[in-house]
Write a protein that holds these residues in place. Sequence first.
Motif, short mmCIF file in Angstrom:
data_model
loop_
_atom_site.label_atom_id
_atom_site.label_comp_id
_atom_site.label_asym_id
_atom_site.label_seq_id
_atom_site.Cartn_x
_atom_site.Cartn_y
_atom_site.Cartn_z
N GLU A 87 -22.18 35.31 21.08
CA GLU A 87 -23.41 36.06 21.36
C GLU A 87 -23.48 37.38 20.58
OE1 GLU A 87 -23.92 36.66 25.52
OE2 GLU A 87 -23.70 34.54 26.01
N ASP B 176 -27.21 38.21 19.36
CA ASP B 176 -28.29 38.11 20.33
C ASP B 176 -28.90 39.46 20.66
OD1 ASP B 176 -27.56 35.51 20.31
OD2 ASP B 176 -26.99 35.38 22.41
N SER C 189 -24.60 31.23 21.01
CA SER C 189 -25.79 32.06 21.02
C SER C 189 -26.87 31.46 21.93
CB SER C 189 -26.34 32.21 19.59
OG SER C 189 -27.54 32.97 19.60
#
Length: 461
Positions: free
Chosen positions: A413, A416, A445
């Motif tokens: 992530e 993000d 993600s």
Amino acid sequence: CNGELMNQESKNRDYQKILENQILKMNYKTFTQVVIIGAANFTVFMKLASNARREIVDDFLDTKILSDMNKLLKVKMNDTKNTLSSVNSELAIKAESIKIKEGYVARMESARTGKLASLDEDIKKLEAEESKLLEEIKTFEDEIEVIACETEKIDSIQETVTKLNMFEKRFKSNIKSYNEKIKYYQEITHCPQCEQDICDEHKSLMIRNNKENLETQETGLKEICDKIEPVKQKLESIKLKQKEFSTKAKLLTAKNAELKMVIINKDKLIKEKSALEKSSENLDDEIQSLKKVASEAMVLVEKKKSLTHEKSIQETATQLLKDQGIKTSIVRKYLPTLNSLINKYCAELDFFVLFEFDENFVETIKSRHRDKFAYGSFSEGQKKRIDFAIVFAWRELIRQKNSIDTNLLILDEVFDGSLDAEGVELFKNIIFGDMLKNYNVFLISHWPDWGDTFPNNLHVE
């Protein structure tokens, strides 16, 4: 592990050790710095405290063993310090014991020497007194012997005197009798028996006869008196000698008694001296005990010397194992390369700054115009670029060092929200560029647009 089934009874902690030590060849902290990059449970290098940074660097540069050695050395130094303290205490006790024993031995030797000297002096005095008494006794004995020889005839002389006295008395008695007879005939006129007159002729005859006898007795008395006087003088002289003999005999007895006491005292002192000389065994025992304690003290001194030398070596090793020691030399060796790689990857991420770590891994960030900036003053996207650059720099450095070489990269992530569109595009170029072409990259993600970017996708609903 290596095609073999692991022990199913192992605990999770044991599995973790096998995973870190045998499979990954790195611990959890190192893994999160070079393999996995996450937004939730991952603290980037720049946000780590100084001690945490140092731990990560130790793992990257294989200097952790120096820290472990330093910990072991501290334990060893503590043991050495305690042992040295114990040896110093024992040595102090031995030194005090030696001091006490030396004083005791010195006093014993002094007392023994002084006592022997005193005894020798007293014995010599008694021997001199004994010799003097022997000479005096010999003189008395010689004198007594002479007196004894002179007085041994006293009985015969006494007998002679007695006889002469008896003769003297007899002569005196006869003289008295003749004088009385002469007087009688001179005064008498007639015979008392028959009362006849005595003629003068008869009276003259009798007077003449008695006078003749009287002369004879007087002559004898004179001869006796002439003889008796020297004998009496000799007898008196012998009696004086007897008194002298008695006096000298008493003195001789006293001298003999005195000699006996002198001999007794001398023998007593000789025995005491002999006993004192034999008692030197006790002194020898004390001397041997002193030598033993001194020998033990020398062993402790050598031990202390060895421990002091060992402590000196340990202190030197401590200086070498400190962060300012060997570690600093190793860091100085790799720091230019690390800084160069960080700046290289920052440039590839289109972030043009001059980034430098010092020996304590405190960063200095300068812009193109040489203005200094703090890490916290950058935007989140710029920080992420710095973080990625540091991760890639560390991966490359430890690969070159052959410390850790891994083709695994997990991104959890990270795109993000932190990176801007330009940064994401630049990072894509790095992932799919020549640098990571042999890497296995896993991207986690929430963005669905990433699905078309990677050849393999796994959707979790």
